[in-house]
Design an enzyme around this catalytic site. Structure first.
Site, PDB file in Angstrom:
ATOM      1  N   GLY A 151      46.487  41.823  44.890  1.00 32.97           N
ATOM      2  CA  GLY A 151      45.110  41.680  45.318  1.00 32.97           C
ATOM      3  C   GLY A 151      44.582  40.294  44.999  1.00 32.97           C
ATOM      4  N   SER A 152      43.642  39.796  45.798  1.00 32.36           N
ATOM      5  CA  SER A 152      42.958  38.549  45.470  1.00 32.36           C
ATOM      6  C   SER A 152      41.981  38.802  44.327  1.00 32.36           C
ATOM      7  CB  SER A 152      42.200  38.022  46.683  1.00 32.36           C
ATOM      8  OG  SER A 152      43.093  37.561  47.657  1.00 32.36           O
ATOM      9  N   GLY A 153      41.442  37.715  43.799  1.00 35.04           N
ATOM     10  CA  GLY A 153      40.488  37.851  42.709  1.00 35.04           C
ATOM     11  C   GLY A 153      41.124  37.590  41.358  1.00 35.04           C
ATOM     12  N   HIS A 154      42.432  37.302  41.346  1.00 34.69           N
ATOM     13  CA  HIS A 154      43.131  37.010  40.093  1.00 34.69           C
ATOM     14  C   HIS A 154      43.520  35.537  39.998  1.00 34.69           C
ATOM     15  CE1 HIS A 154      43.253  41.272  39.727  1.00 34.69           C
ATOM     16  NE2 HIS A 154      44.068  41.424  40.740  1.00 34.69           N
ATOM     17  N   LYS A 194      53.859  43.490  40.651  1.00 44.55           N
ATOM     18  CA  LYS A 194      53.135  44.086  39.530  1.00 44.55           C
ATOM     19  C   LYS A 194      53.077  45.601  39.749  1.00 44.55           C
ATOM     20  CE  LYS A 194      49.270  41.606  39.758  1.00 44.55           C
ATOM     21  NZ  LYS A 194      49.538  41.049  41.108  1.00 44.55           N
ATOM     22  N   HIS A 252      42.097  44.845  37.588  1.00 37.82           N
ATOM     23  CA  HIS A 252      41.378  45.122  38.832  1.00 37.82           C
ATOM     24  C   HIS A 252      40.050  45.772  38.540  1.00 37.82           C
ATOM     25  CE1 HIS A 252      45.658  45.094  39.880  1.00 37.82           C
ATOM     26  NE2 HIS A 252      45.252  44.515  40.962  1.00 37.82           N
TER      27      HIS A 252
END
Ligand SMILES: Nc1ncnc2c1ncn2[C@@H]1O[C@H](COP(=O)(O)OP(=O)(O)O)[C@@H](O)[C@H]1O
Ligand SMILES: Nc1ncnc2c1ncn2[C@@H]1O[C@H](COP(=O)(O)OP(=O)(O)O)[C@@H](O)[C@H]1O
Ligand SMILES: [Mg+2]
Ligand SMILES: [Mg+2]
Ligand SMILES: [Mg+2]
Ligand SMILES: [Mg+2]
Lengths: 329, 205, 329, 205
Positions: free
Chosen positions: C53-56, C104, C218
């Site tokens: 996912g993006s945001g990391h 992951k 997340h």
């Protein structure tokens, strides 16, 4: 206030102890509150010393190392350092060919560095000072405190550091730092204020639908509030302010800098807008996107632009090995 | 007209003690003033500095002169306050100390302190800084040698900053938006001068 | 919600466009949603593909480049990528000697990478997958989804990337990634939740005097809430959890990672506490302090520890040239 | 006992349309359920996926079979949903599509879809996942061939997740703390099955 700290009054020395543990290449005096590169003093090299309030990390401690600063002096959070620590750092890195003080233009920084320079001169160390004042959000006149120093500090530290590493003399190193400053401009936008550990409250209140245009890096309110807008518009406001002062063309060094609490993805969104807006008019020859001159947990970003010359570009590309900037070796 | 006071070491010690106590009590108010038009640290800076100054003064030997007391306090302020106010107040105290050891006269010492601030910071009356409290206070003392009148002049001067637009210090970045707020440094100056009145009176009494 | 974005649904492609503009050394497909190193495919080199996912950020796009990943596939914010983009990235970087998927351990990531691997196999590309599951906050059993992958991903990407750069074969590169994962453990602490652009609200509510111990990257709530405590105590909780699972001794690689909204100075405070707690029992041979595996604007930190071998240390020190990690060249 | 429905392409299209509409309407509720015990994206994921599925189905030619409709929807779900639910729902629809084109029978198709989810995700009834809504629904249809009963079984199954402790998916990280919350995927499954009832009734009517 929620922070990963032990006690508000211990933040600066505690962080310095962590810095020391993480970077064996630095020598850190947590009590005396300064960090120097491990091999200091470097004989025959002009030494660069900078400093300012804490809370802007990685500025300045993260820029200590070969190719950049010889020493950094962090003050209390958002408070300029005191002459004692600047003097101690200056003496610790003096390699016999003079020391350059890179000072962000704030009254407190100017006065404290000035006192330190006088004390260093008393001890026979030649000190030159260069003021960084790149923030176009602030009115510039001889009757005011003048413009603040912000993002251009990173550029000046890197480029002057590279020239010093080549064993240029103090006048030349000071001159290139001044040149970087003259060719650079910045503008910041805050979405929310920083919370200083000592007070535990945000420095200013910003309604949920407003941004602070031209905000300072110490949580000083900006010049104007405006409605929250898409990234493209915020970037446009910032670049318009910069271009009103420095027409942009040729090769640019561009930094989109995070204020500390803004995710990297948003900074890339902003950088994409900068690139789009400059396309066809100027070339982004080099860039930095990330947290370089932060304001604790403030959210928002600043844009800093430097009009490069071939020589400045060469010095920017020169090797650097610091906690926060590292390339070429 | 009264005669100018010739403060001895005891009065100077009492001043530092009283000033430290007042700054500690008003720390949050001063910081809040600085939050509005500065960076929100003035009270905390000065409190840290004054605690160091008090410590330095208490560490002095019994034989220290009035000038030495103020010099020690000034040095500690410079070493621990940081920010703009540290060198300004520290420089002022050191200049006052030098003057006191030369002339012994409070009027001359106050003028020396005020000159130091003006020289270091380059601010004039009307720039919305501590000078707006300090200069009228010094003038009042020069004219009346009355400490109550002096303290009132400092307070009035501090209050005058409310309607001013800042031209020096961090508040100047705000331009027009600095109008309508008290200058934190002017407020702390009024407080420091008020402490001097108390100290002089308490020691004499 | 205050963010430097244009529209919530455009964050991922907009950020990829900014990434492309900032890093000419990468090739970015903003529509197809993946980034590959500029010289891909590298003939004869095992290619490393990761994603999530993006945001990391900087995970994973910031780790693409020589010595680390060949490609990264960012999904929507906090949502695993889809098979199409993983397949496209896999095909774009395949140098003929196989592709390693570093995944992951989240159900979504596992399923989507698995589908992509099947599709790649259909096209004749040999894919091996390594699951990263280093988060000790989560119960580990065959009846559960197992542990989450967090900070060890950075270690595995760097070390396996270095071995691939030396032209080791797919089994060896996969094996070293597994070894890193087995020797690594992580634990996260949140002080406040992240706000996902699409929803505009914090993912969970945390009272002002509480922290979330064992939080996921997340925004998944952790296992336990505890009172806000000094940094020393929070670090102790994290290290205690790690040590219960992996006794710490010998040479360690230690990362104190910021969740995104926590100032660097606080991360150094935390790192100082880690160093203090390990003193005399283990050696911090290498370290990272900063934002590497973030959760948007979440505040807090995580600690990841890897028990190094001489070979892992050698590979960690090998040259790397990516937007977020760069040394040795 | 009734006979199992043999859904044609029209019913399948209507199902996708109805499901997309229901997911859009319930998007925020589903995301909120996921915020409590997951990562707060389930409604948004599924909405993005169902919009893509609807688009894919509308892009299909007139002659597409029922199986082709579901296969297209499933492929779009996989390509656009992301997360755990994308491959699971997408895989389920593709399996249903294959089964429908083979047998034409809804009971067989539902069982194939359920098997796909269980195989991909490895979850069983009681693990607090979409399987807790899907499995009882499929069983109910196998036993009654009554779509209303089937939808009720899905709803009851979804509600049963409230008291369960999660063993699969993101909620499993919470351990005991997952108890007391509805599983978002089970909730969306109930909603998708309910959409199937409406679609079958509306098309027939
Ligand atoms: N150039 C100057 N001359 C005189 N006083 C000044 C000047 N600049 C700032 N000050 C005083 O200092 C005060 C701020 O002090 P402080 O908050 O401690 O420092 P900083 O602005 O560095 O944070 C201002 O309110 C003002 O009264
Ligand atoms: N292994 C699994 N088997 C079946 N269903 C699962 C499994 N893992 C997760 N799910 C379902 O997926 C739902 C979450 O979907 P979503 O939020 O879209 O994905 P993610 O968890 O990747 O964010 C859960 O509520 C659960 O019903
Ligand atoms: Mg300050
Ligand atoms: Mg201040
Ligand atoms: Mg998700
Ligand atoms: Mg989810």
């Amino acid at each position: 206030m929620k922070k990963v700290i032990n006690a508000p009054e211990d933040v600066v020395p505690d962080a310095l102890r962590g810095l020391a543990a993480a970077h064996p290449g630095l020598r850190v005096d947590a009590e005396g509150r300064f960090a120097v590169r491990g091999d200091a003093p470097v004989r025959g090299k002009v030494a660069l010393v900078s400093g300012g309030g804490s809370g802007h990390e990685p500025l300045h401690t993260g820029f200590v190392g070969p190719g950049m600063l010889d020493a950094a002096c962090p003050g209390e959070v958002f408070t300029s350092p005191v002459p004692d620590q600047i003097l101690a750092a200056t003496l610790a890195v003096n390699g016999g060919t003079g020391v350059l003080h890179l000072v962000k233009n704030y009254t407190g920084d100017v006065l404290n560095f000035q006192l330190a320079a006088e004390l260093a001169a008393d001890e026979g160390v030649a000190v030159e000072s260069v003021l960084i004042d790149d923030d176009v959000a602030v009115e510039d006149s001889t009757h005011t405190a003048g413009r603040r120093g912000t993002g251009a500090t990173v550029f000046a530290e890197k480029i002057a550091g590279a020239l010093a590493e080549e064993r240029a003399g103090l006048p030349a190193v000071a001159a290139v730092a001044r040149e970087v400053n003259e060719r650079s401009r910045s503008f910041g936008v805050a979405l929310s204020a920083a919370t200083v550990p000592a007070t535990g409250r945000p420095g200013f209140d910003l309604p949920d639908d407003q941004v602070e245009l031209g905000v300072g890096i110490h949580g000083e309110p900006g010049r104007e509030r405006a409605p929250l807008a898409p990234a493209a518009e915020l970037v446009d406001r910032a670049l318009t302010a910069i271009e009103a002062d420095l027409p942009l063309s040729g090769d640019l060094l561009v930094m989109v800098n995070g204020m500390g609490g803004t995710p990297l993805a948003e900074l890339y969104v902003a950088f994409g807008e900068v690139a789009r807006r400059l396309r066809g008019r100027a070339t982004i020859a080099r860039s930095l996107v990330g947290n370089y001159v932060t304001s604790l947990d403030m959210t928002g970003f600043s844009i800093t632009v430097c009009r490069l010359t071939p020589e400045l570009l060469r010095l920017w590309d020169a090797p650097v090995e610091t906690p926060a900037l590292r390339w070429g070796r | 007209m009264r005669e100018s006071v010739r403060p001895d070491a005891e009065v100077c010690r009492a001043w530092v003690r009283e000033a430290a106590a007042r700054v500690a009590a008003d720390r949050d108010r001063l910081t809040q003033l600085d939050s509005a038009i500065g960076d929100g640290d003035h009270g905390h800076n000065l409190d840290r500095g004054m605690r160091a100054a008090l410590q330095a003064v208490e560490d002095l030997g019994e034989t220290a002169t009035a000038g030495e007391v103020l010099a020690a306090a000034g040095k500690a302020l410079i070493a621990k306050t940081g920010g703009a106010s540290g060198p300004l107040y520290g420089g002022a105290l050191r200049a006052m100390g030098r003057s006191l050891d030369e002339s012994g006269d409070l009027a001359a010492a106050l003028r020396a302190g005020c000159d130091a601030v003006r020289k270091l910071g380059g601010a004039a009356v009307g720039d919305k800084t501590m000078v707006d409290a300090l200069e009228p206070a010094v003038k009042a003392y020069e004219e009346t040698c009355d400490l109550e009148v002096t303290a009132d002049a400092a307070t009035t001067g501090a209050e005058s900053t409310m309607t001013l637009r800042a031209r020096k210090g961090r508040a100047s970045y705000l331009g027009e938006r600095s109008v309508g707020h008290l200058d934190p440094g002017a407020a702390s100056t009024a407080l420091l001068i008020r402490a001097l009145v108390t100290a002089a009176r308490d020691v004499r009494a």
